[in-house]
Scaffold this active site. Structure first.
Site, PDB file in Angstrom:
ATOM      1  N   ARG A   2       1.309  -1.052   0.006  1.00 34.22           N
ATOM      2  CA  ARG A   2      -0.079  -0.297  -0.439  1.00 34.22           C
ATOM      3  C   ARG A   2       1.257   0.905   0.366  1.00 34.22           C
ATOM      4  O   ARG A   2       1.998   1.053   0.713  1.00 34.22           O
ATOM      5  CB  ARG A   2      -1.206   0.286   1.246  1.00 34.22           C
ATOM      6  CG  ARG A   2      -2.098  -1.120   1.307  1.00 34.22           C
ATOM      7  CD  ARG A   2      -2.365  -1.204   2.610  1.00 34.22           C
ATOM      8  NE  ARG A   2      -3.626  -2.637   2.812  1.00 34.22           N
ATOM      9  CZ  ARG A   2      -3.230  -3.372   3.275  1.00 34.22           C
ATOM     10  NH1 ARG A   2      -2.181  -3.779   3.392  1.00 34.22           N
ATOM     11  NH2 ARG A   2      -4.069  -4.547   3.225  1.00 34.22           N
ATOM     12  N   LYS A  16      -2.030  -3.225   7.961  1.00 32.75           N
ATOM     13  CA  LYS A  16      -3.591  -3.066   7.991  1.00 32.75           C
ATOM     14  C   LYS A  16      -3.999  -4.061   8.635  1.00 32.75           C
ATOM     15  O   LYS A  16      -5.198  -4.146   9.598  1.00 32.75           O
ATOM     16  CB  LYS A  16      -4.600  -2.474   6.364  1.00 32.75           C
ATOM     17  CG  LYS A  16      -6.002  -2.117   6.783  1.00 32.75           C
ATOM     18  CD  LYS A  16      -6.258  -2.283   4.829  1.00 32.75           C
ATOM     19  CE  LYS A  16      -7.773  -1.644   5.395  1.00 32.75           C
ATOM     20  NZ  LYS A  16      -8.762  -1.661   4.344  1.00 32.75           N
ATOM     21  N   HIS A  50      -3.569   3.121  -4.721  1.00 36.41           N
ATOM     22  CA  HIS A  50      -3.949   2.093  -4.155  1.00 36.41           C
ATOM     23  C   HIS A  50      -4.218   1.006  -6.363  1.00 36.41           C
ATOM     24  O   HIS A  50      -4.243   0.218  -5.994  1.00 36.41           O
ATOM     25  CB  HIS A  50      -5.685   1.575  -4.051  1.00 36.41           C
ATOM     26  CG  HIS A  50      -5.496   0.500  -2.791  1.00 36.41           C
ATOM     27  ND1 HIS A  50      -5.140   0.799  -1.506  1.00 36.41           N
ATOM     28  CD2 HIS A  50      -5.978   0.084  -3.282  1.00 36.41           C
ATOM     29  CE1 HIS A  50      -4.919  -0.796  -0.589  1.00 36.41           C
ATOM     30  NE2 HIS A  50      -5.592  -1.399  -2.105  1.00 36.41           N
ATOM     31  N   ARG A  88      -0.979  -0.850  -6.166  1.00 34.59           N
ATOM     32  CA  ARG A  88      -1.242  -2.293  -5.174  1.00 34.59           C
ATOM     33  C   ARG A  88      -2.104  -3.215  -6.614  1.00 34.59           C
ATOM     34  O   ARG A  88      -1.757  -4.441  -6.211  1.00 34.59           O
ATOM     35  CB  ARG A  88      -1.622  -2.304  -4.445  1.00 34.59           C
ATOM     36  CG  ARG A  88      -2.253  -3.993  -3.575  1.00 34.59           C
ATOM     37  CD  ARG A  88      -2.404  -3.456  -1.809  1.00 34.59           C
ATOM     38  NE  ARG A  88      -2.846  -4.248  -0.928  1.00 34.59           N
ATOM     39  CZ  ARG A  88      -1.974  -4.775  -0.109  1.00 34.59           C
ATOM     40  NH1 ARG A  88      -1.154  -5.092  -0.577  1.00 34.59           N
ATOM     41  NH2 ARG A  88      -2.833  -6.012   0.234  1.00 34.59           N
ATOM     42  N   HIS A 128      -3.397 -11.001   2.529  1.00 36.55           N
ATOM     43  CA  HIS A 128      -4.426 -11.009   2.603  1.00 36.55           C
ATOM     44  C   HIS A 128      -5.101 -11.925   3.613  1.00 36.55           C
ATOM     45  O   HIS A 128      -4.058 -12.922   3.742  1.00 36.55           O
ATOM     46  CB  HIS A 128      -5.195 -11.245   1.128  1.00 36.55           C
ATOM     47  CG  HIS A 128      -5.291 -10.202   1.047  1.00 36.55           C
ATOM     48  ND1 HIS A 128      -5.518 -10.584  -0.500  1.00 36.55           N
ATOM     49  CD2 HIS A 128      -5.567  -9.073   0.809  1.00 36.55           C
ATOM     50  CE1 HIS A 128      -5.219  -9.316  -1.312  1.00 36.55           C
ATOM     51  NE2 HIS A 128      -5.636  -8.331  -0.505  1.00 36.55           N
ATOM     52  N   TYR A 132      -8.516 -11.520  -8.195  1.00 35.49           N
ATOM     53  CA  TYR A 132      -7.566 -10.831  -9.482  1.00 35.49           C
ATOM     54  C   TYR A 132      -7.542 -12.543 -10.013  1.00 35.49           C
ATOM     55  O   TYR A 132      -6.232 -12.725 -11.128  1.00 35.49           O
ATOM     56  CB  TYR A 132      -6.452 -11.092  -8.385  1.00 35.49           C
ATOM     57  CG  TYR A 132      -5.862  -9.479  -7.888  1.00 35.49           C
ATOM     58  CD1 TYR A 132      -6.316  -8.223  -8.229  1.00 35.49           C
ATOM     59  CD2 TYR A 132      -6.136  -9.496  -6.355  1.00 35.49           C
ATOM     60  CE1 TYR A 132      -6.345  -6.811  -7.704  1.00 35.49           C
ATOM     61  CE2 TYR A 132      -5.783  -8.229  -5.379  1.00 35.49           C
ATOM     62  CZ  TYR A 132      -5.745  -7.318  -5.890  1.00 35.49           C
ATOM     63  OH  TYR A 132      -6.659  -6.188  -5.935  1.00 35.49           O
TER      64      TYR A 132
END
Length: 332
Positions: A197, A220, A275, A278, A301, A310
């Site tokens: 990020r 995050k 973003h 990313r 993630h 994706y």
């Protein structure tokens, strides 16, 4: 209270006081009525559940203060969330805790939507406030039901993620090279090389560069992760690290990135400025034959479901449908 009636002696009593449960029962004799009334008063003393619930006179903002003191202050984004919650309390009229109802929040959402606030933002506010009640319940500061527990969030239609093409990447890097902010181009290269990020790359420190690997901390998700980089990018970062005094490699550079995007003529959906880098890393990773599980680890993630958006970009995505469908085997 006991009084004589046509059918006998009537007990009409609220042993728990005003607001408590009311009991009415008729007996043949006054003695039986008095005994029953005495029993009711004894039950109130022995069983607290017979007593009326006490009012919770704390305001909604007071609950938010308690949440921040005992939980929110320990979260990475706790101060920001606390500020959002306090503004939300003001917008709701800061009602007393035991007067805050699902209807009150539903009406607030409706009005905010009429003002043009997005459903995404409203879902976020809902999640923040609901978690306050959940956490206070776990900590023992809230005894009643969570007033937002049964309110469903808006179902948001998933947007197609945009990413930069090879030509757009070259154009963007060229514009960044022409700019005066030298940090912006390095931050961009880090994001394109690691899927980081923007904030993770922008806040890098000398100590996070170790043996050709970037260590991303305070992410995050709250979990650290490590991603290797090329020797060329490593050399550029080491040059910057040698010139850094305070330990942090870069200054804030989002404005310079925005300017380069505008000069390059690249149009991006709302909310996908930095973003997009990313998304670009993840999209090209899959298009070039990358493994979805590896991508999950690189992006950090917490669940594979987040990374699966994706998957459709992989060259072999769902190709089994061509080979394994029933028609393809009819002539075998």
């Amino acid at each position: 209270m006991i009084k004589k009636s046509e059918s006998g002696w009537l007990v009409d009593s609220q042993p728990g006081g005003r607001g408590g449960k009311r009991f009415r029962k008729t007996f043949k004799t006054q003695a039986e009525a008095k005994a029953y009334e005495a029993w009711l008063k004894t039950k109130v003393i022995e069983a607290p559940e017979w007593q009326p619930a006490k009012r919770d006179l704390r305001s909604l903002s007071a609950l938010v203060d308690i949440w921040f003191e005992h939980h929110g202050s320990g979260l990475r984004a706790g101060k920001n969330t606390y500020s959002r919650l306090k503004h939300l309390c003001v917008a709701l009229g800061d009602p007393l805790a035991d007067r805050f109802t699902p209807e009150m929040f539903a009406n607030y959402r409706r009005k905010r939507m009429e003002e043009g606030i997005s459903q995404n933002n409203l879902n976020r506010e809902h999640a923040y406030l609901r978690s306050v009640f959940n956490e206070l319940t776990r900590l023992g500061y809230w005894k009643a039901e969570n007033p937002l527990a049964n309110i469903r969030q808006f179902k948001i239609q998933e947007r197609e993620l945009s990413f930069l093409t090879d030509e757009q990447i070259k154009r963007l890097l060229s514009e960044l090279e022409l700019g005066r902010n030298r940090d912006a181009i390095l931050i961009t290269k880090i994001c394109l090389s690691t899927g980081a990020r923007w904030s993770e790359a922008e806040e890098l420190r000398n100590t996070q560069i170790q043996r050709g690997v970037l260590q991303f901390a305070l992410t995050k998700s709250g979990k650290s992760r490590a991603v290797p980089i090329s020797e060329e990018l490593l050399a550029e970062l080491q040059d910057t690290a040698n010139q850094s005094i305070a330990g942090r490699l870069f200054k804030s550079s989002a404005a310079a990135f925005r300017s380069a995007i505008q000069r390059s003529g690249i149009e991006l959906p709302d909310g996908q400025l930095t973003h997009v880098l990313r998304h670009t890393f993840a999209s090209h990773f899959m298009m070039n034959g990358g493994n979805i599980l590896t991508l999950q680890r690189i992006l950090g993630h917490s669940s594979l479901a987040m990374t699966m958006k994706y998957a459709h970009l992989a060259p072999e995505h769902l190709q089994e449908a061509v080979r394994l469908n029933p028609l393809s085997n009819l002539n075998s």
